[in-house]
Design a protein around this motif. Structure first.
Motif, PDB file in Angstrom:
ATOM      1  N   UNK A  68       1.741 -18.779  -6.009  1.00 23.77           N
ATOM      2  CA  UNK A  68       1.237 -17.858  -4.989  1.00 23.77           C
ATOM      3  C   UNK A  68       2.419 -17.123  -4.377  1.00 23.77           C
ATOM      4  N   UNK A  69       2.200 -15.865  -4.054  1.00 25.67           N
ATOM      5  CA  UNK A  69       3.229 -15.032  -3.431  1.00 25.67           C
ATOM      6  C   UNK A  69       2.737 -14.604  -2.052  1.00 25.67           C
ATOM      7  N   UNK A  70       3.672 -14.516  -1.094  1.00 28.14           N
ATOM      8  CA  UNK A  70       3.329 -14.218   0.284  1.00 28.14           C
ATOM      9  C   UNK A  70       4.028 -12.944   0.750  1.00 28.14           C
ATOM     10  N   UNK A  71       3.335 -12.227   1.637  1.00 28.66           N
ATOM     11  CA  UNK A  71       3.841 -10.963   2.159  1.00 28.66           C
ATOM     12  C   UNK A  71       3.765 -11.006   3.677  1.00 28.66           C
ATOM     13  N   UNK A  72       4.861 -10.653   4.333  1.00 36.06           N
ATOM     14  CA  UNK A  72       4.859 -10.616   5.800  1.00 36.06           C
ATOM     15  C   UNK A  72       4.282  -9.304   6.323  1.00 36.06           C
ATOM     16  N   UNK A  73       4.114  -8.321   5.447  1.00 38.60           N
ATOM     17  CA  UNK A  73       3.530  -7.027   5.853  1.00 38.60           C
ATOM     18  C   UNK A  73       2.016  -7.121   5.723  1.00 38.60           C
ATOM     19  N   UNK A  74       1.337  -7.056   6.833  1.00 34.67           N
ATOM     20  CA  UNK A  74      -0.118  -7.260   6.839  1.00 34.67           C
ATOM     21  C   UNK A  74      -0.920  -5.964   6.881  1.00 34.67           C
ATOM     22  N   UNK A  75      -0.264  -4.822   6.835  1.00 33.66           N
ATOM     23  CA  UNK A  75      -1.003  -3.562   6.813  1.00 33.66           C
ATOM     24  C   UNK A  75      -1.626  -3.365   5.421  1.00 33.66           C
ATOM     25  N   UNK A  76      -2.610  -2.492   5.329  1.00 33.91           N
ATOM     26  CA  UNK A  76      -3.255  -2.227   4.052  1.00 33.91           C
ATOM     27  C   UNK A  76      -2.269  -1.574   3.092  1.00 33.91           C
ATOM     28  N   UNK A  77      -2.018  -2.225   1.988  1.00 32.35           N
ATOM     29  CA  UNK A  77      -1.188  -1.665   0.936  1.00 32.35           C
ATOM     30  C   UNK A  77      -1.443  -2.436  -0.352  1.00 32.35           C
ATOM     31  N   UNK A  78      -0.936  -1.918  -1.449  1.00 32.44           N
ATOM     32  CA  UNK A  78      -1.169  -2.514  -2.755  1.00 32.44           C
ATOM     33  C   UNK A  78       0.142  -3.033  -3.335  1.00 32.44           C
ATOM     34  N   UNK A  79       0.027  -3.718  -4.457  1.00 33.01           N
ATOM     35  CA  UNK A  79       1.200  -4.313  -5.080  1.00 33.01           C
ATOM     36  C   UNK A  79       1.257  -3.992  -6.569  1.00 33.01           C
ATOM     37  N   UNK A  80       2.470  -3.993  -7.087  1.00 33.34           N
ATOM     38  CA  UNK A  80       2.726  -3.809  -8.508  1.00 33.34           C
ATOM     39  C   UNK A  80       3.530  -5.020  -8.979  1.00 33.34           C
ATOM     40  N   UNK A  81       3.067  -5.678 -10.038  1.00 34.65           N
ATOM     41  CA  UNK A  81       3.740  -6.851 -10.581  1.00 34.65           C
ATOM     42  C   UNK A  81       4.345  -6.474 -11.922  1.00 34.65           C
ATOM     43  N   UNK A  82       5.651  -6.616 -12.047  1.00 34.14           N
ATOM     44  CA  UNK A  82       6.325  -6.296 -13.298  1.00 34.14           C
ATOM     45  C   UNK A  82       6.140  -7.458 -14.275  1.00 34.14           C
ATOM     46  N   UNK A  83       5.627  -7.142 -15.445  1.00 36.43           N
ATOM     47  CA  UNK A  83       5.372  -8.156 -16.462  1.00 36.43           C
ATOM     48  C   UNK A  83       6.657  -8.690 -17.094  1.00 36.43           C
ATOM     49  N   UNK A  84       7.745  -7.962 -16.957  1.00 37.09           N
ATOM     50  CA  UNK A  84       9.017  -8.371 -17.570  1.00 37.09           C
ATOM     51  C   UNK A  84       9.860  -9.208 -16.599  1.00 37.09           C
ATOM     52  N   UNK A  85      10.208  -8.634 -15.435  1.00 39.62           N
ATOM     53  CA  UNK A  85      11.097  -9.337 -14.501  1.00 39.62           C
ATOM     54  C   UNK A  85      10.338 -10.195 -13.482  1.00 39.62           C
ATOM     55  N   UNK A  86       9.016 -10.055 -13.455  1.00 44.23           N
ATOM     56  CA  UNK A  86       8.126 -10.864 -12.592  1.00 44.23           C
ATOM     57  C   UNK A  86       8.254 -10.548 -11.106  1.00 44.23           C
ATOM     58  N   UNK A  87       8.951  -9.456 -10.758  1.00 46.76           N
ATOM     59  CA  UNK A  87       9.052  -9.084  -9.349  1.00 46.76           C
ATOM     60  C   UNK A  87       7.759  -8.422  -8.894  1.00 46.76           C
TER      61      UNK A  87
END
Length: 130
Positions: A68-87
């Protein structure tokens, strides 16, 4: 556990999320906090991350590659997950029409959402193309 200690632990965990600024896993948060406060237990960090995400202080953005990954920014936004570096990256665009379309078309009442995209980040794409 008294509330004062719990407040201190939560502050340490929240500060670690901000300082790491990488959509950290619980293990990464634990390692960061424990480096400066070796008496904190892994169970305390995991438990507080769960409680903080349930209360809306932070966001559990989901499990990627087994953690599981956690984000301290709670405003509405989206995420991109890199399949290579996993960031995990924040996407600065926001599309409120998605929610209104779902609400209008399907009759759902949306209280929150979590939208993620995956592929190659700019750096991994550049390395692949070189």
């Amino acid at each position: 556990m008294d509330n004062k200690r719990n407040t201190i632990q939560r502050r340490l965990i929240f500060d670690a999320l901000k300082e790491l600024n990488i959509h950290a896993t619980a293990e990464q948060v634990y390692e960061h906090v424990a480096a400066g406060h070796p008496s904190i237990s892994k169970a305390t960090v995991y438990r507080n991350l769960g409680q903080m995400s349930e209360s809306g202080e932070i966001i559990n953005i989901g499990s990627f590659y087994g953690s599981a990954h956690y984000d301290h920014r709670c405003h509405d936004h989206y995420h991109f997950i890199c399949e290579k570096c996993k960031r995990v990256f924040d996407i600065n665009s926001y599309f409120p029409e998605i929610c209104s379309h779902i609400t209008n078309a399907d009759g759902f009442e949306i209280k929150s959402h979590n939208l993620s995209f995956s592929g190659l980040c700019r750096e991994c794409k550049r390395k692949r193309d070189d």
